[in-house]
Scaffold this active site. Structure first.
Site, PDB file in Angstrom:
ATOM      1  N   ASP A  50      17.877  16.031  49.982  1.00 23.69           N
ATOM      2  CA  ASP A  50      18.787  15.953  48.827  1.00 23.69           C
ATOM      3  C   ASP A  50      19.324  14.535  48.590  1.00 23.69           C
ATOM      4  O   ASP A  50      20.535  14.325  48.510  1.00 23.69           O
ATOM      5  CB  ASP A  50      19.925  16.973  48.983  1.00 23.69           C
ATOM      6  CG  ASP A  50      19.412  18.394  48.898  1.00 23.69           C
ATOM      7  OD1 ASP A  50      19.310  18.914  47.772  1.00 23.69           O
ATOM      8  OD2 ASP A  50      19.056  18.969  49.945  1.00 23.69           O
ATOM      9  N   HIS A  52      19.092  12.832  45.849  1.00 20.70           N
ATOM     10  CA  HIS A  52      19.773  12.871  44.550  1.00 20.70           C
ATOM     11  C   HIS A  52      20.164  11.493  44.002  1.00 20.70           C
ATOM     12  O   HIS A  52      21.319  11.259  43.619  1.00 20.70           O
ATOM     13  CB  HIS A  52      20.996  13.796  44.610  1.00 20.70           C
ATOM     14  CG  HIS A  52      20.623  15.243  44.624  1.00 20.70           C
ATOM     15  ND1 HIS A  52      19.919  15.835  43.601  1.00 20.70           N
ATOM     16  CD2 HIS A  52      20.825  16.227  45.547  1.00 20.70           C
ATOM     17  CE1 HIS A  52      19.706  17.108  43.893  1.00 20.70           C
ATOM     18  NE2 HIS A  52      20.236  17.365  45.070  1.00 20.70           N
ATOM     19  N   ASP A  93      14.425  17.202  46.679  1.00 24.55           N
ATOM     20  CA  ASP A  93      15.466  16.834  45.707  1.00 24.55           C
ATOM     21  C   ASP A  93      15.794  15.342  45.811  1.00 24.55           C
ATOM     22  O   ASP A  93      16.941  14.955  46.090  1.00 24.55           O
ATOM     23  CB  ASP A  93      16.734  17.691  45.852  1.00 24.55           C
ATOM     24  CG  ASP A  93      16.712  18.912  44.934  1.00 24.55           C
ATOM     25  OD1 ASP A  93      15.654  19.167  44.313  1.00 24.55           O
ATOM     26  OD2 ASP A  93      17.735  19.607  44.848  1.00 24.55           O
ATOM     27  N   ASN A 125      13.665  21.641  43.656  1.00 26.09           N
ATOM     28  CA  ASN A 125      13.792  22.107  42.272  1.00 26.09           C
ATOM     29  C   ASN A 125      14.079  20.953  41.315  1.00 26.09           C
ATOM     30  O   ASN A 125      13.609  20.948  40.182  1.00 26.09           O
ATOM     31  CB  ASN A 125      14.875  23.186  42.148  1.00 26.09           C
ATOM     32  CG  ASN A 125      16.225  22.765  42.688  1.00 26.09           C
ATOM     33  OD1 ASN A 125      16.332  22.357  43.843  1.00 26.09           O
ATOM     34  ND2 ASN A 125      17.260  22.846  41.874  1.00 26.09           N
ATOM     35  N   HIS A 126      14.843  19.940  41.767  1.00 26.84           N
ATOM     36  CA  HIS A 126      15.170  18.836  40.862  1.00 26.84           C
ATOM     37  C   HIS A 126      14.003  17.879  40.633  1.00 26.84           C
ATOM     38  O   HIS A 126      14.100  17.006  39.767  1.00 26.84           O
ATOM     39  CB  HIS A 126      16.418  18.100  41.347  1.00 26.84           C
ATOM     40  CG  HIS A 126      17.673  18.879  41.094  1.00 26.84           C
ATOM     41  ND1 HIS A 126      18.223  19.003  39.835  1.00 26.84           N
ATOM     42  CD2 HIS A 126      18.466  19.611  41.907  1.00 26.84           C
ATOM     43  CE1 HIS A 126      19.303  19.764  39.897  1.00 26.84           C
ATOM     44  NE2 HIS A 126      19.469  20.148  41.147  1.00 26.84           N
ATOM     45  N   ASP A 129      13.144  18.420  36.982  1.00 22.45           N
ATOM     46  CA  ASP A 129      14.099  18.161  35.901  1.00 22.45           C
ATOM     47  C   ASP A 129      13.444  17.368  34.774  1.00 22.45           C
ATOM     48  O   ASP A 129      13.888  17.410  33.631  1.00 22.45           O
ATOM     49  CB  ASP A 129      15.308  17.365  36.412  1.00 22.45           C
ATOM     50  CG  ASP A 129      16.174  18.206  37.352  1.00 22.45           C
ATOM     51  OD1 ASP A 129      15.975  19.423  37.409  1.00 22.45           O
ATOM     52  OD2 ASP A 129      17.040  17.625  38.023  1.00 22.45           O
ATOM     53  N   HIS A 226      12.545  23.325  50.611  1.00 19.54           N
ATOM     54  CA  HIS A 226      13.699  23.135  49.738  1.00 19.54           C
ATOM     55  C   HIS A 226      14.104  24.526  49.256  1.00 19.54           C
ATOM     56  O   HIS A 226      13.782  24.934  48.138  1.00 19.54           O
ATOM     57  CB  HIS A 226      13.376  22.193  48.577  1.00 19.54           C
ATOM     58  CG  HIS A 226      14.610  21.756  47.867  1.00 19.54           C
ATOM     59  ND1 HIS A 226      15.405  20.743  48.328  1.00 19.54           N
ATOM     60  CD2 HIS A 226      15.232  22.246  46.763  1.00 19.54           C
ATOM     61  CE1 HIS A 226      16.444  20.608  47.535  1.00 19.54           C
ATOM     62  NE2 HIS A 226      16.371  21.516  46.580  1.00 19.54           N
ATOM     63  N   HIS A 261      18.496  21.639  49.905  1.00 21.03           N
ATOM     64  CA  HIS A 261      18.914  22.457  48.757  1.00 21.03           C
ATOM     65  C   HIS A 261      20.354  22.946  48.838  1.00 21.03           C
ATOM     66  O   HIS A 261      21.085  22.829  47.859  1.00 21.03           O
ATOM     67  CB  HIS A 261      17.963  23.633  48.549  1.00 21.03           C
ATOM     68  CG  HIS A 261      18.204  24.410  47.279  1.00 21.03           C
ATOM     69  ND1 HIS A 261      18.284  23.809  46.050  1.00 21.03           N
ATOM     70  CD2 HIS A 261      18.368  25.748  47.051  1.00 21.03           C
ATOM     71  CE1 HIS A 261      18.482  24.739  45.119  1.00 21.03           C
ATOM     72  NE2 HIS A 261      18.538  25.914  45.702  1.00 21.03           N
ATOM     73  N   GLN A 263      22.583  21.687  50.770  1.00 21.37           N
ATOM     74  CA  GLN A 263      23.368  20.466  50.987  1.00 21.37           C
ATOM     75  C   GLN A 263      24.519  20.669  51.968  1.00 21.37           C
ATOM     76  O   GLN A 263      25.680  20.415  51.650  1.00 21.37           O
ATOM     77  CB  GLN A 263      23.831  19.889  49.632  1.00 21.37           C
ATOM     78  CG  GLN A 263      22.637  19.535  48.762  1.00 21.37           C
ATOM     79  CD  GLN A 263      22.985  18.917  47.418  1.00 21.37           C
ATOM     80  OE1 GLN A 263      22.368  19.240  46.411  1.00 21.37           O
ATOM     81  NE2 GLN A 263      23.940  18.003  47.379  1.00 21.37           N
ATOM     82  N   ARG A 383      43.911  12.619  25.876  1.00 18.26           N
ATOM     83  CA  ARG A 383      44.683  13.451  26.791  1.00 18.26           C
ATOM     84  C   ARG A 383      45.766  14.277  26.080  1.00 18.26           C
ATOM     85  O   ARG A 383      45.970  15.447  26.379  1.00 18.26           O
ATOM     86  CB  ARG A 383      45.313  12.496  27.816  1.00 18.26           C
ATOM     87  CG  ARG A 383      45.972  13.126  28.992  1.00 18.26           C
ATOM     88  CD  ARG A 383      46.639  12.002  29.799  1.00 18.26           C
ATOM     89  NE  ARG A 383      47.399  12.563  30.899  1.00 18.26           N
ATOM     90  CZ  ARG A 383      46.938  12.660  32.138  1.00 18.26           C
ATOM     91  NH1 ARG A 383      45.722  12.241  32.446  1.00 18.26           N
ATOM     92  NH2 ARG A 383      47.683  13.179  33.095  1.00 18.26           N
ATOM     93  N   ARG A 387      44.426  18.475  26.075  1.00 15.84           N
ATOM     94  CA  ARG A 387      45.180  19.329  27.006  1.00 15.84           C
ATOM     95  C   ARG A 387      46.117  20.295  26.276  1.00 15.84           C
ATOM     96  O   ARG A 387      46.911  20.991  26.903  1.00 15.84           O
ATOM     97  CB  ARG A 387      45.980  18.464  27.983  1.00 15.84           C
ATOM     98  CG  ARG A 387      45.074  17.651  28.900  1.00 15.84           C
ATOM     99  CD  ARG A 387      45.836  16.867  29.934  1.00 15.84           C
ATOM    100  NE  ARG A 387      44.891  16.120  30.763  1.00 15.84           N
ATOM    101  CZ  ARG A 387      45.086  15.836  32.044  1.00 15.84           C
ATOM    102  NH1 ARG A 387      46.188  16.228  32.646  1.00 15.84           N
ATOM    103  NH2 ARG A 387      44.181  15.168  32.730  1.00 15.84           N
ATOM    104  N   ARG A 418      38.047  12.956  30.090  1.00 16.08           N
ATOM    105  CA  ARG A 418      38.921  11.809  30.361  1.00 16.08           C
ATOM    106  C   ARG A 418      39.073  10.832  29.206  1.00 16.08           C
ATOM    107  O   ARG A 418      39.837   9.882  29.300  1.00 16.08           O
ATOM    108  CB  ARG A 418      38.422  11.033  31.591  1.00 16.08           C
ATOM    109  CG  ARG A 418      38.158  11.886  32.808  1.00 16.08           C
ATOM    110  CD  ARG A 418      39.375  12.631  33.287  1.00 16.08           C
ATOM    111  NE  ARG A 418      40.408  11.778  33.838  1.00 16.08           N
ATOM    112  CZ  ARG A 418      41.531  12.234  34.372  1.00 16.08           C
ATOM    113  NH1 ARG A 418      41.771  13.540  34.392  1.00 16.08           N
ATOM    114  NH2 ARG A 418      42.420  11.403  34.860  1.00 16.08           N
TER     115      ARG A 418
HETATM  116 ZN    ZN Z   1      17.945  21.791  45.221  1.00 16.46          ZN
END
Ligand code: ZN
Length: 558
Positions: A50, A52, A93, A125-126, A129, A226, A261, A263, A383, A387, A418
């Protein structure tokens, strides 16, 4: 199927007998192991998972491939000096999670792994993407195999990717097979993976191990997977993970699972029980299920896992295991001020890989300023507005989440919005200003009755707080006592029907006083980062017509 260890024991007994000059059966003579009886062979498995997009260190100077390389080089040298054979594996990943990497299709990550000397990885899986031609390109960047035995091409009915690799080490034949979670088909983009069939990895593993026993005759079999590790196999709505895999196979037929996966640092307290108090630098006892060791090194290259085995007369035994932190830090108070300090002594960055990766980091940052979309009006995230009331930006973020997770409706905390996006050109940097926290997209499958309980808490959060929720795909009336007249997909809420909704990982974990739904059997963390989901939505829907996302009394407050 005959147990592999007992088969090997029989072979070694036959060899011993023949060495001793006894007459013996000739049935097994075609199987000539490369190893010698009564000789101990050391095997070291190093692993991560992972990644990432974390080729670069964090802003606090934690992890990163440059320090990872120094550590792995040292571990390798040390192991080889002791006559050990070393394999470096990844649980997959590599893709998705950091804009600088995402914008470059993870080129620095795959090239960095090549420089570090990875021997093989599982397809995660990623890795799906992006379109499949990006994956093809990544396979060129990587000079190590990217394995998966359970992904089939629907058109040909054949395996789409390399299923396994055989490594010859000091006379030992080590088979490494790759497996990918079936959940890839659930969350993946049908445009990219429509031609692929993600079959049951447990059944594929059993089949492949039997094939390998007959053809390649490996001495050791390792799966790099994974699929996720779930304590005692309790997986909720996730597809079966590593524990289920090990329990499904014939006992002892798989020596080790190098996973990813979920993590987690897979460190056990006892049988089927996580060590919940594990901290970086602590001793880590890997899981053991049905004769298979299972390991996982949390995520992002925060750790390198190291398993030392001894192989003797066909038997493989784990001698030691360590989860080594890569420049992880902890916060301490110095003279009343909080400071981050290294948990263990700092691992220096390898200069060669640092110099190689630096231009990618710079290029990635440059790309953040490139226009990705345009909008015909302001997307409201100030903000003092977001909100207090439903806004087009709050609703658009929720719409992006709903679409990515194929959900029925979405809940987005306004504290996770934000900033506004002004009319005109939009860059990835603008998106990161709106969503700087890298929260993950989660979804949850719940009955209508449970959904109503959930909404009674989250929809009644007060204005002027980050907890105040933005909604998309749902209509309702909200009063201080609770919600009523809930409509989803144009129909009144049915208490017995199952609905899928999204909420950011922060809130799924109980943030903002939302009900904690991490651990709910229907909860899934998709691993998609909020800013990337929003960026992708903006790109696909540009030019953005802000009117499409204006609230239209879907949520009526009484
Ligand atoms: Zn994954």
């Amino acid at each position: 199927m005959k147990d592999r260890l007992s088969l090997k024991a029989a072979i070694s007994a036959a060899l011993l007998a023949s060495l001793a000059g006894c007459s013996t059966t000739t049935e097994t003579t075609e199987v000539v192991p490369g190893w010698q009886p009564d000789t101990t062979y050391n095997v070291t498995i190093l692993h991560t998972n992972d990644n990432h997009g974390r080729f670069w260190h964090s802003r606090h100077g934690e992890y990163g491939m440059a320090a990872r390389k120094t550590l792995i080089d040292n571990l390798r040298t040390e192991a080889e000096a002791q006559g050990s054979s070393v394999l470096l594996l990844s649980g997959g990943d590599i893709n998705t999670g950091v804009p600088e990497s995402d914008l470059l299709d993870a080129e620095p990550d795959f090239k960095g792994m090549t420089m570090i000397g990875y021997d093989a990885m599982a397809l995660g899986n990623h890795e799906f993407d992006n379109s499949l031609d990006v994956l093809e390109k990544q396979m060129q960047w990587a000079d190590f195999p990217m394995l998966s035995a359970n992904i089939y091409d629907k058109a040909t009915g054949k395996r789409k990717y390399q299923a396994y690799e055989i490594f010859e080490k000091n006379g030992l034949r080590i088979a490494v097979i790759g497996l990918t979670t079936e959940d890839t088909s659930k969350i993946g983009n049908p445009e990219f993976i429509g031609e692929l069939d993600f079959r049951d990895p447990k059944a594929e593993a059993k089949k492949l191990i039997a094939e390998l026993e007959a053809t390649e005759k490996p001495d050791i079999i390792i799966a790099t997977t994974h699929m996720g590790h779930y304590e005692d196999g309790k997986r909720g709505i996730n597809a079966p993970g590593d524990v289920a895999l090990a329990r499904y196979l014939d006992s002892g037929s798989l020596d080790m699972i190098v996973g990813g996966h979920s993590q987690e640092p897979v460190c056990m307290e006892g049988p089927n029980m996580y060590n919940k108090s594990f901290k970086p630098g602590d001793e880590c006892k890997p899981d053991s299920q049905n004769g298979t060791w299972i390991v996982q090194a949390h995520e992002w290259g925060k750790y390198v896992g190291k398993a030392d085995f001894e192989f003797r007369n066909g038997e493989l035994n784990l001698v030691s295991y360590d989860l080594i932190p890569v420049n992880l830090k902890k916060k301490i108070k110095v003279n009343g001020e909080k400071k981050r300090v290294f948990i263990q002594s700092e691992i220096p960055k390898d200069k060669e890989i640092y110099d190689f990766l630096k231009p990618y980091q710079d290029k990635g940052q440059d790309k953040l300023s490139v226009k990705i979309a345009e909008t015909n009006g302001k997307l409201e995230g100030d903000r003092n507005v977001v909100r207090f009331q439903q806004t087009n930006l709050g609703r658009m973020i929720a719409a992006a989440h709903k679409e990515r997770a194929k959900a029925d409706f979405s809940v987005m905390n306004s504290g996770g919005v934000r900033d506004s996006i002004e009319a005109g050109d939009v860059t990835y940097k603008d998106v990161l200003t709106v969503q700087p926290f890298a929260n993950m997209l989660t979804y949850t499958d719940m009955s209508g009755a449970e959904v109503l309980d959930y909404l009674n808490v989250v929809a009644t959060k007060p204005v002027d707080s980050g907890a105040y929720a933005q909604f998309y795909g749902i209509a309702m009336t909200v009063s201080p006592e609770g919600v009523s007249d809930v409509v989803i997909n144009g129909e009144p809420l049915d208490p017995n029907k199952v609905y899928r909704f999204t909420v950011p990982s922060y809130n799924a974990a109980g943030g903002d006083g939302y009900p904690k739904i991490v651990g709910h059997p229907g909860n899934v963390n998709t691993g998609f980062v909020d800013a990337e989901v929003l960026k992708d939505f903006l790109e696909k829907n540009s030019p953005i017509d802000v009117n499409k996302y204006e609230p239209n009394d879907e949520i009526v407050y009484k």
